[in-house]
Scaffold this active site. Structure first.
Site, PDB file in Angstrom:
ATOM      1  N   ALA A   1      41.994 -12.321 175.236  1.00 42.18           N
ATOM      2  CA  ALA A   1      43.293 -12.358 175.938  1.00 42.18           C
ATOM      3  C   ALA A   1      44.044 -11.034 175.825  1.00 42.18           C
ATOM      4  O   ALA A   1      45.201 -10.954 176.198  1.00 42.18           O
ATOM      5  CB  ALA A   1      44.148 -13.498 175.391  1.00 42.18           C
TER       6      ALA A   1
ATOM      7  N   TYR B   1      23.028  -7.670 181.666  1.00 40.09           N
ATOM      8  CA  TYR B   1      24.340  -8.302 181.916  1.00 40.09           C
ATOM      9  C   TYR B   1      24.135  -9.541 182.790  1.00 40.09           C
ATOM     10  O   TYR B   1      24.683 -10.619 182.503  1.00 40.09           O
ATOM     11  CB  TYR B   1      25.314  -7.316 182.583  1.00 40.09           C
ATOM     12  CG  TYR B   1      26.649  -7.965 182.895  1.00 40.09           C
ATOM     13  CD1 TYR B   1      27.500  -8.377 181.867  1.00 40.09           C
ATOM     14  CD2 TYR B   1      27.037  -8.205 184.215  1.00 40.09           C
ATOM     15  CE1 TYR B   1      28.713  -9.001 182.143  1.00 40.09           C
ATOM     16  CE2 TYR B   1      28.256  -8.818 184.498  1.00 40.09           C
ATOM     17  CZ  TYR B   1      29.088  -9.220 183.454  1.00 40.09           C
ATOM     18  OH  TYR B   1      30.288  -9.852 183.740  1.00 40.09           O
TER      19      TYR B   1
ATOM     20  N   VAL C   1      34.107 -12.165 168.426  1.00 46.17           N
ATOM     21  CA  VAL C   1      33.351 -13.397 168.745  1.00 46.17           C
ATOM     22  C   VAL C   1      31.883 -13.310 168.337  1.00 46.17           C
ATOM     23  O   VAL C   1      31.193 -14.318 168.263  1.00 46.17           O
ATOM     24  CB  VAL C   1      33.433 -13.805 170.244  1.00 46.17           C
ATOM     25  CG1 VAL C   1      34.844 -14.196 170.641  1.00 46.17           C
ATOM     26  CG2 VAL C   1      32.878 -12.729 171.162  1.00 46.17           C
TER      27      VAL C   1
ATOM     28  N   ARG D   1      39.874  -8.640 169.614  1.00 40.59           N
ATOM     29  CA  ARG D   1      39.673  -7.766 168.449  1.00 40.59           C
ATOM     30  C   ARG D   1      40.857  -6.826 168.236  1.00 40.59           C
ATOM     31  O   ARG D   1      41.112  -6.378 167.142  1.00 40.59           O
ATOM     32  CB  ARG D   1      38.405  -6.921 168.620  1.00 40.59           C
ATOM     33  CG  ARG D   1      37.113  -7.697 168.522  1.00 40.59           C
ATOM     34  CD  ARG D   1      35.953  -6.884 169.044  1.00 40.59           C
ATOM     35  NE  ARG D   1      36.193  -6.516 170.442  1.00 40.59           N
ATOM     36  CZ  ARG D   1      35.398  -5.751 171.172  1.00 40.59           C
ATOM     37  NH1 ARG D   1      34.309  -5.236 170.636  1.00 40.59           N
ATOM     38  NH2 ARG D   1      35.692  -5.472 172.437  1.00 40.59           N
TER      39      ARG D   1
ATOM     40  N   THR E   1      39.822  -4.740 186.226  1.00 38.63           N
ATOM     41  CA  THR E   1      40.345  -4.930 184.859  1.00 38.63           C
ATOM     42  C   THR E   1      39.841  -3.742 184.042  1.00 38.63           C
ATOM     43  O   THR E   1      39.436  -2.729 184.616  1.00 38.63           O
ATOM     44  CB  THR E   1      39.785  -6.235 184.253  1.00 38.63           C
ATOM     45  OG1 THR E   1      38.347  -6.096 184.180  1.00 38.63           O
ATOM     46  CG2 THR E   1      40.111  -7.467 185.089  1.00 38.63           C
TER      47      THR E   1
ATOM     48  N   SER F   1      30.093 -15.255 186.250  1.00 42.85           N
ATOM     49  CA  SER F   1      30.186 -14.083 187.143  1.00 42.85           C
ATOM     50  C   SER F   1      29.254 -14.284 188.329  1.00 42.85           C
ATOM     51  O   SER F   1      28.295 -15.064 188.246  1.00 42.85           O
ATOM     52  CB  SER F   1      29.744 -12.836 186.374  1.00 42.85           C
ATOM     53  OG  SER F   1      29.598 -11.729 187.241  1.00 42.85           O
TER      54      SER F   1
HETATM   55  P1  NDP Z   1      38.380  -6.744 180.135  1.00 46.85           P
HETATM   56  O1  NDP Z   1      37.560  -5.658 179.532  1.00 46.85           O
HETATM   57  O2  NDP Z   1      39.687  -6.374 180.742  1.00 46.85           O
HETATM   58  O3  NDP Z   1      38.633  -7.900 179.059  1.00 46.85           O
HETATM   59  C1  NDP Z   1      37.626  -8.330 178.195  1.00 46.85           C
HETATM   60  C2  NDP Z   1      38.238  -9.126 177.064  1.00 46.85           C
HETATM   61  O4  NDP Z   1      37.171  -9.596 176.221  1.00 46.85           O
HETATM   62  C3  NDP Z   1      39.175  -8.310 176.201  1.00 46.85           C
HETATM   63  O5  NDP Z   1      40.315  -9.063 175.903  1.00 46.85           O
HETATM   64  C4  NDP Z   1      38.373  -8.049 174.938  1.00 46.85           C
HETATM   65  O6  NDP Z   1      39.244  -8.010 173.817  1.00 46.85           O
HETATM   66  C5  NDP Z   1      37.488  -9.297 174.861  1.00 46.85           C
HETATM   67  N1  NDP Z   1      36.277  -9.050 174.095  1.00 46.85           N
HETATM   68  C6  NDP Z   1      35.221  -8.265 174.424  1.00 46.85           C
HETATM   69  N2  NDP Z   1      34.336  -8.237 173.434  1.00 46.85           N
HETATM   70  C7  NDP Z   1      34.835  -9.031 172.446  1.00 46.85           C
HETATM   71  C8  NDP Z   1      34.372  -9.403 171.167  1.00 46.85           C
HETATM   72  N3  NDP Z   1      33.210  -8.959 170.669  1.00 46.85           N
HETATM   73  N4  NDP Z   1      35.144 -10.220 170.406  1.00 46.85           N
HETATM   74  C9  NDP Z   1      36.324 -10.680 170.880  1.00 46.85           C
HETATM   75  N5  NDP Z   1      36.807 -10.378 172.093  1.00 46.85           N
HETATM   76  C10 NDP Z   1      36.072  -9.553 172.854  1.00 46.85           C
HETATM   77  O7  NDP Z   1      37.433  -7.416 181.210  1.00 46.85           O
HETATM   78  P2  NDP Z   1      37.601  -8.715 182.162  1.00 46.85           P
HETATM   79  O8  NDP Z   1      38.925  -9.308 182.019  1.00 46.85           O
HETATM   80  O9  NDP Z   1      37.143  -8.313 183.488  1.00 46.85           O
HETATM   81  O10 NDP Z   1      36.478  -9.653 181.530  1.00 46.85           O
HETATM   82  C11 NDP Z   1      36.720 -10.989 181.132  1.00 46.85           C
HETATM   83  C12 NDP Z   1      35.491 -11.831 181.455  1.00 46.85           C
HETATM   84  O11 NDP Z   1      35.324 -11.847 182.866  1.00 46.85           O
HETATM   85  C13 NDP Z   1      34.190 -11.304 180.884  1.00 46.85           C
HETATM   86  O12 NDP Z   1      33.444 -12.397 180.407  1.00 46.85           O
HETATM   87  C14 NDP Z   1      33.495 -10.679 182.094  1.00 46.85           C
HETATM   88  O13 NDP Z   1      32.105 -10.680 181.956  1.00 46.85           O
HETATM   89  C15 NDP Z   1      33.973 -11.606 183.179  1.00 46.85           C
HETATM   90  N6  NDP Z   1      33.892 -11.111 184.544  1.00 46.85           N
HETATM   91  C16 NDP Z   1      34.524  -9.955 184.904  1.00 46.85           C
HETATM   92  C17 NDP Z   1      34.453  -9.519 186.222  1.00 46.85           C
HETATM   93  C18 NDP Z   1      35.051  -8.236 186.659  1.00 46.85           C
HETATM   94  O14 NDP Z   1      34.677  -7.732 187.732  1.00 46.85           O
HETATM   95  N7  NDP Z   1      36.013  -7.673 185.931  1.00 46.85           N
HETATM   96  C19 NDP Z   1      33.752 -10.299 187.223  1.00 46.85           C
HETATM   97  C20 NDP Z   1      33.095 -11.474 186.728  1.00 46.85           C
HETATM   98  C21 NDP Z   1      33.206 -11.866 185.446  1.00 46.85           C
HETATM   99  P3  NDP Z   1      39.161  -6.934 172.617  1.00 46.85           P
HETATM  100  O15 NDP Z   1      38.611  -5.669 173.186  1.00 46.85           O
HETATM  101  O16 NDP Z   1      40.566  -6.840 172.140  1.00 46.85           O
HETATM  102  O17 NDP Z   1      38.266  -7.581 171.626  1.00 46.85           O
HETATM  103  C1  8X3 Z   2      31.322  -8.548 186.718  1.00 51.13           C
HETATM  104  C2  8X3 Z   2      31.110  -8.295 188.162  1.00 51.13           C
HETATM  105  O1  8X3 Z   2      29.534  -7.413 189.929  1.00 51.13           O
HETATM  106  O2  8X3 Z   2      29.681  -6.145 187.861  1.00 51.13           O
HETATM  107  O3  8X3 Z   2      30.736  -9.708 186.267  1.00 51.13           O
HETATM  108  O4  8X3 Z   2      28.539  -8.241 187.931  1.00 51.13           O
HETATM  109  S1  8X3 Z   2      29.640  -7.481 188.455  1.00 51.13           S
END
Ligand code: NDP
Ligand code: 8X3
Length: 253
Positions: free
Chosen positions: A10, A153, A61, A34, A188, A140
């Protein structure tokens, strides 16, 4: 009804937008990540703005002991989690398998697959005991399709797709809802992380079209929790209008 909503990851992007959306609608939040300082800032922001309660848990995590300890440490008033949003995740690098970086693979598999499992293993028993709860897994388009250099991925997100189905089967007799939300390109910190801090490469991903915004995904995550008790959305694929599939975009450059 006010619910307790646990959102992993979050501290930015989709998870942060979900935190704001659920708080705006009067729910109490457990937020995790984190980056401790960000969690603290977000906690203060949300409490002040939305007047809900926020509890933050700071852990990785990938660390199964830390996950179990964090969830077990929740005070009684926070322990009955109604909604779990398994959102923490990342992509690292883009290579062919023959040129793949093993450390990148491990980070993705450990976070996106094992991390999601560790959290679910800690939270689901309480939901099952109470015969109530909703798990939303953030998958995704990469869990539906495979694109060049996306191999590992995509495999992790295909695993999220399978685990969502498995979780639904395993908890169907306990009244638990399990939903997958599978977005296309959302702007993001995702691409900054994927390209290891190279903002030029990250920005290029979203050039020439309007990607999804994290608020768009939060809106849908909120929506799926507002439906009657007898209705569950299994799976939603959400794309930018200008993206037809994982690799097909209408870009005006
Ligand atoms: P961000 O990088 O903005 O957010 C990722 C979040 O995951 C951060 O809050 C980060 O927190 C947390 N995170 C990552 N690794 C860890 C870890 N080891 N332990 C705890 N927390 C962790 O990316 P998005 O918001 O885009 O990603 C969120 C989800 O959406 C992911 O699962 C991603 O695969 C998925 N997604 C994203 C898409 C995109 O195009 N952006 C499309 C489809 C799916 P911190 O670094 O503080 O630990
Ligand atoms: C994140 C979107 O298109 O890089 O899941 O797979 S993509």
């Amino acid at each position: 009804m006010q619910k307790i909503v646990l959102i992993t990851g979050a501290t930015s992007g989709i998870g942060l937008s979900c935190a704001r959306k659920f708080a705006e609608n009067g729910n109490h939040l457990i937020i995790t990540g984190r980056r401790k300082e960000r969690l603290e800032e977000i906690t203060t922001e949300i409490i002040q703005k939305y007047k809900v309660k926020v509890y933050s848990l700071h852990f990785d995590v990938r660390d199964k002991e830390a996950v179990a300890k964090a969830i077990a440490s929740l005070p009684d008033e926070w322990s009955k989690i109604d909604v779990l949003i398994n959102n923490a995740g990342l992509a690292v690098g883009m290579n062919t398998i023959q040129e793949g970086v093993l450390d990148d693979w491990e980070r993705m598999i450990d976070t996106n697959v094992k991390g999601l499992l560790y959290i679910s293993r800690s939270v689901l028993p309480g939901m099952v005991e109470r015969k109530s709860g909703h798990v939303i897994n953030i998958g995704s388009i990469a869990g539906k399709e495979v694109y060049p250099n996306g191999n590992v991925y995509c495999a992790t997100k295909h695993a999220v797709d399978a685990l969502t189905k498995g979780m639904r089967i395993d908890t169907v007799h306990d009244g638990i809802k399990v939903t997958q939300i599978a977005p296309g390109a959302v702007e993001t910190e995702f691409s900054i992380v994927r390209f290891k801090g190279d903002h030029g490469k990250a920005d290029a991903v979203y050039k020439g079209f309007e990607p999804l915004h994290p608020e768009d995904i939060a809106e849908v995550a909120w929506f799926v929790t507002t439906l009657p008790a007898n209705v569950n959305i299994n799976d939603l694929t959400i794309m930018p209008t200008a993206q037809a599939s994982a690799g097909v975009f209408h870009k005006e450059l």
